[in-house]
Design a protein around this motif. Sequence first.
Motif, PDB file in Angstrom:
ATOM      1  N   ALA A   1       0.647  -1.140  -0.147  1.00 12.61           N
ATOM      2  CA  ALA A   1       0.000  -0.002   0.082  1.00 12.61           C
ATOM      3  C   ALA A   1       0.906   1.327  -0.204  1.00 12.61           C
ATOM      4  O   ALA A   1       0.343   2.447   0.246  1.00 12.61           O
ATOM      5  CB  ALA A   1      -1.079  -0.109   1.082  1.00 12.61           C
ATOM      6  N   GLY A   2       2.175   1.239  -0.125  1.00 18.61           N
ATOM      7  CA  GLY A   2       2.956   2.410  -0.322  1.00 18.61           C
ATOM      8  C   GLY A   2       3.456   2.727  -1.613  1.00 18.61           C
ATOM      9  O   GLY A   2       2.559   2.367  -2.525  1.00 18.61           O
TER      10      GLY A   2
ATOM     11  N   LEU B   1       0.195  -7.700   1.931  1.00 19.72           N
ATOM     12  CA  LEU B   1       0.400  -7.541   3.275  1.00 19.72           C
ATOM     13  C   LEU B   1       0.798  -6.157   3.876  1.00 19.72           C
ATOM     14  O   LEU B   1       2.094  -5.999   3.439  1.00 19.72           O
ATOM     15  CB  LEU B   1       1.000  -8.733   4.137  1.00 19.72           C
ATOM     16  CG  LEU B   1       1.602  -8.634   5.626  1.00 19.72           C
ATOM     17  CD1 LEU B   1      -0.124  -8.870   6.216  1.00 19.72           C
ATOM     18  CD2 LEU B   1       2.496  -9.843   5.948  1.00 19.72           C
TER      19      LEU B   1
ATOM     20  N   ILE C   1       4.540  -6.878   9.524  1.00 23.32           N
ATOM     21  CA  ILE C   1       5.658  -8.201   9.031  1.00 23.32           C
ATOM     22  C   ILE C   1       6.361  -8.826  10.401  1.00 23.32           C
ATOM     23  O   ILE C   1       7.051  -9.624  10.319  1.00 23.32           O
ATOM     24  CB  ILE C   1       6.687  -7.905   8.017  1.00 23.32           C
ATOM     25  CG1 ILE C   1       7.357  -6.420   8.383  1.00 23.32           C
ATOM     26  CG2 ILE C   1       6.155  -7.603   6.776  1.00 23.32           C
ATOM     27  CD1 ILE C   1       8.723  -6.166   7.537  1.00 23.32           C
TER      28      ILE C   1
ATOM     29  N   ALA D   1       7.945  -3.849   2.577  1.00 25.56           N
ATOM     30  CA  ALA D   1       7.448  -3.240   3.616  1.00 25.56           C
ATOM     31  C   ALA D   1       8.571  -2.614   4.716  1.00 25.56           C
ATOM     32  O   ALA D   1       9.631  -3.198   4.811  1.00 25.56           O
ATOM     33  CB  ALA D   1       6.764  -4.262   4.825  1.00 25.56           C
TER      34      ALA D   1
ATOM     35  N   SER E   1      15.591  -3.278  -1.817  1.00 24.69           N
ATOM     36  CA  SER E   1      16.499  -2.431  -0.870  1.00 24.69           C
ATOM     37  C   SER E   1      17.065  -1.160  -1.570  1.00 24.69           C
ATOM     38  O   SER E   1      16.728  -0.941  -2.622  1.00 24.69           O
ATOM     39  CB  SER E   1      17.753  -3.037  -0.149  1.00 24.69           C
ATOM     40  OG  SER E   1      18.400  -2.328   0.512  1.00 24.69           O
TER      41      SER E   1
ATOM     42  N   GLN F   1       3.442   8.617  -4.815  1.00 27.58           N
ATOM     43  CA  GLN F   1       4.626   8.688  -3.696  1.00 27.58           C
ATOM     44  C   GLN F   1       4.082   9.836  -2.599  1.00 27.58           C
ATOM     45  O   GLN F   1       3.499  10.856  -2.855  1.00 27.58           O
ATOM     46  CB  GLN F   1       5.818   9.252  -4.391  1.00 27.58           C
ATOM     47  CG  GLN F   1       7.170   9.378  -3.268  1.00 27.58           C
ATOM     48  CD  GLN F   1       8.498   9.516  -4.297  1.00 27.58           C
ATOM     49  OE1 GLN F   1       8.386  10.233  -5.139  1.00 27.58           O
ATOM     50  NE2 GLN F   1       9.354   9.161  -3.633  1.00 27.58           N
TER      51      GLN F   1
HETATM   52  P1  NAD Z   1       6.585   3.896   1.281  1.00 29.88           P
HETATM   53  O1  NAD Z   1       7.331   4.396   2.819  1.00 29.88           O
HETATM   54  O2  NAD Z   1       5.722   4.407   0.418  1.00 29.88           O
HETATM   55  O3  NAD Z   1       5.806   2.505   1.697  1.00 29.88           O
HETATM   56  C1  NAD Z   1       6.139   1.514   2.863  1.00 29.88           C
HETATM   57  C2  NAD Z   1       4.871   0.646   2.975  1.00 29.88           C
HETATM   58  O4  NAD Z   1       5.398  -0.407   3.854  1.00 29.88           O
HETATM   59  C3  NAD Z   1       3.750   1.480   3.613  1.00 29.88           C
HETATM   60  O5  NAD Z   1       2.733   1.033   2.874  1.00 29.88           O
HETATM   61  C4  NAD Z   1       3.348   0.980   5.037  1.00 29.88           C
HETATM   62  O6  NAD Z   1       2.222   1.171   5.531  1.00 29.88           O
HETATM   63  C5  NAD Z   1       4.251  -0.382   5.052  1.00 29.88           C
HETATM   64  N1  NAD Z   1       4.696  -0.918   6.300  1.00 29.88           N
HETATM   65  C6  NAD Z   1       5.561  -0.227   7.278  1.00 29.88           C
HETATM   66  N2  NAD Z   1       5.823  -0.660   8.356  1.00 29.88           N
HETATM   67  C7  NAD Z   1       5.357  -1.928   8.020  1.00 29.88           C
HETATM   68  C8  NAD Z   1       5.141  -3.442   8.747  1.00 29.88           C
HETATM   69  N3  NAD Z   1       5.701  -3.395  10.102  1.00 29.88           N
HETATM   70  N4  NAD Z   1       4.591  -4.137   8.279  1.00 29.88           N
HETATM   71  C9  NAD Z   1       3.708  -4.264   7.153  1.00 29.88           C
HETATM   72  N5  NAD Z   1       3.957  -3.078   6.302  1.00 29.88           N
HETATM   73  C10 NAD Z   1       4.567  -2.297   6.578  1.00 29.88           C
HETATM   74  O7  NAD Z   1       8.080   3.147   0.858  1.00 29.88           O
HETATM   75  P2  NAD Z   1       8.491   3.194  -0.808  1.00 29.88           P
HETATM   76  O8  NAD Z   1       8.914   4.624  -1.052  1.00 29.88           O
HETATM   77  O9  NAD Z   1       7.334   2.427  -1.454  1.00 29.88           O
HETATM   78  O10 NAD Z   1       9.712   1.955  -0.679  1.00 29.88           O
HETATM   79  C11 NAD Z   1       9.193   0.405  -0.552  1.00 29.88           C
HETATM   80  C12 NAD Z   1      10.687  -0.107  -0.562  1.00 29.88           C
HETATM   81  O11 NAD Z   1      11.396   0.248  -1.424  1.00 29.88           O
HETATM   82  C13 NAD Z   1      11.244   0.089   0.842  1.00 29.88           C
HETATM   83  O12 NAD Z   1      11.886  -0.992   1.294  1.00 29.88           O
HETATM   84  C14 NAD Z   1      12.435   1.048   0.427  1.00 29.88           C
HETATM   85  O13 NAD Z   1      13.428   0.904   1.442  1.00 29.88           O
HETATM   86  C15 NAD Z   1      12.753   0.532  -0.830  1.00 29.88           C
HETATM   87  N6  NAD Z   1      13.459   1.583  -1.828  1.00 29.88           N
HETATM   88  C16 NAD Z   1      12.612   2.806  -1.924  1.00 29.88           C
HETATM   89  C17 NAD Z   1      13.044   3.636  -3.078  1.00 29.88           C
HETATM   90  C18 NAD Z   1      12.322   5.197  -2.908  1.00 29.88           C
HETATM   91  O14 NAD Z   1      12.882   5.833  -3.841  1.00 29.88           O
HETATM   92  N7  NAD Z   1      11.263   5.383  -2.666  1.00 29.88           N
HETATM   93  C19 NAD Z   1      14.312   3.381  -3.624  1.00 29.88           C
HETATM   94  C20 NAD Z   1      14.931   2.307  -3.076  1.00 29.88           C
HETATM   95  C21 NAD Z   1      14.411   1.424  -2.370  1.00 29.88           C
END
Ligand code: NAD
Length: 353
Positions: A9-10, A30, A58, A80, A131, A192
């Motif tokens: 959902a992120g 999840l 998680i 997550a 990651s 985002q």
């Molecule tokens: P985001 O913050 O938009 O979304 C994170 C999601 O994880 C949310 O829906 C949140 O509710 C969920 N979440 C948080 N804690 C949780 C838990 N304990 N159990 C279950 N769900 C949980 O993040 P994003 O930008 O979509 O990033 C997603 C992944 O990609 C992350 O692991 C991030 O490190 C990685 N990443 C992001 C980027 C970027 O530019 N955004 C770049 C490289 C890697």
Amino acid sequence: MPILVTGGAGFIGSNLVRFLLERGHAVVNLDKLTYAGNLASLESVRAHPRYRFIRGDIRDAALLRSVFAEHAPRAVLNLAAESHVDRSIDAPGDFIQTNIVGTFCLLDAALAYYEGLAGEAKRAFRLLHVSTDEVYGSLGPGGFFSETTPYAPNSPYSASKAGADHLARAWHRTYGLPVLTTNCSNNYGPCQFPEKLIPHMILSALQNRPLPVYGDGGNTRDWIYVEDHCRALSVVLERGAPGEVYAVGGACEKTNLEIVRFICDALDGLSPREDGRSYRERIAFVRDRPGHDRRYAIDASKIKNELGWEPAWNFEEGMKKTIAWYRENERWAEDILNGSYRLERRGTGRETP
Ligand code: NAD
Ligand code: TYD
């Protein structure tokens, strides 16, 4: 057999869930629905016959056991996470809990499930741990991060992601869990959360607020359109070798000031200010982020040469689409900005633990 996506959902997760459903996969999402989780981003697939949403953490071992038992996923994509550097500076505890402890719980539950599989289901099972390139620290003016760059994380966020990456590696080497890891550069695109640079600037400009650029605005990121990242994840999941790491990047380095100016110029055309002035006048240089990494850039030749992936979107087209999405989805943003986050500055100091 479905793919289990955590954090679906992120920002990246919701784009990935839609991407996978469009390509015929079944998806179980999840997600804990923290401040960053938003089911409005998944409204278009809410009732999709191949989609299931489960609200949960998680770190909840009993829940994970029952999700694996009931849905028998063929693969897990772990997205997550707590994901914002600025928040990690103010309050690192949640980052340790979700990114490190949560990844441990997920790896352990996946291993128990994997050990109970047999035949083709066991042979085909994969866990892809998603990651960031931030685990490698900061580059000077030259050079690139690759899969062999030593880890040197500088923020509580990147340190917690580095810890998770090490656990993922260990669960492969020690227990034989078929884990793959991707380290991707900065994503942008629809859905985002507006704490991140690009949506923060688009929405602040549209609200006639100042555009806060940290430090001198010369910090550089390698930007990738989120759909290209989703395609990379899908390619690594289907064709990557267990135990391997793949660096993913957009081959698109920009300074923060270049990004903000691009957004200002685009909005000057699309949504001119009433006083006729440019949005560039709203740019305000503010106190720098502590520990601010200067430059990230990815050498993505391994995923290109071994798996045939490369980014398809160019920056101008990706940004055009992103800016249009935020202008057309005012309600999505309004619902967020009426909640606990209102575009205020974070990441300037540590809260009392
Ligand atoms: P985001 O913050 O938009 O979304 C994170 C999601 O994880 C949310 O829906 C949140 O509710 C969920 N979440 C948080 N804690 C949780 C838990 N304990 N159990 C279950 N769900 C949980 O993040 P994003 O930008 O979509 O990033 C997603 C992944 O990609 C992350 O692991 C991030 O490190 C990685 N990443 C992001 C980027 C970027 O530019 N955004 C770049 C490289 C890697
Ligand atoms: P961010 O989107 O937080 O991603 P990350 O820190 O994970 O790279 O920030 C991207 C860059 O933009 C980073 O160098 C910090 C900078 N930044 C600003 O200058 N102003 C802002 O308001 C924000 C949110 C970020």
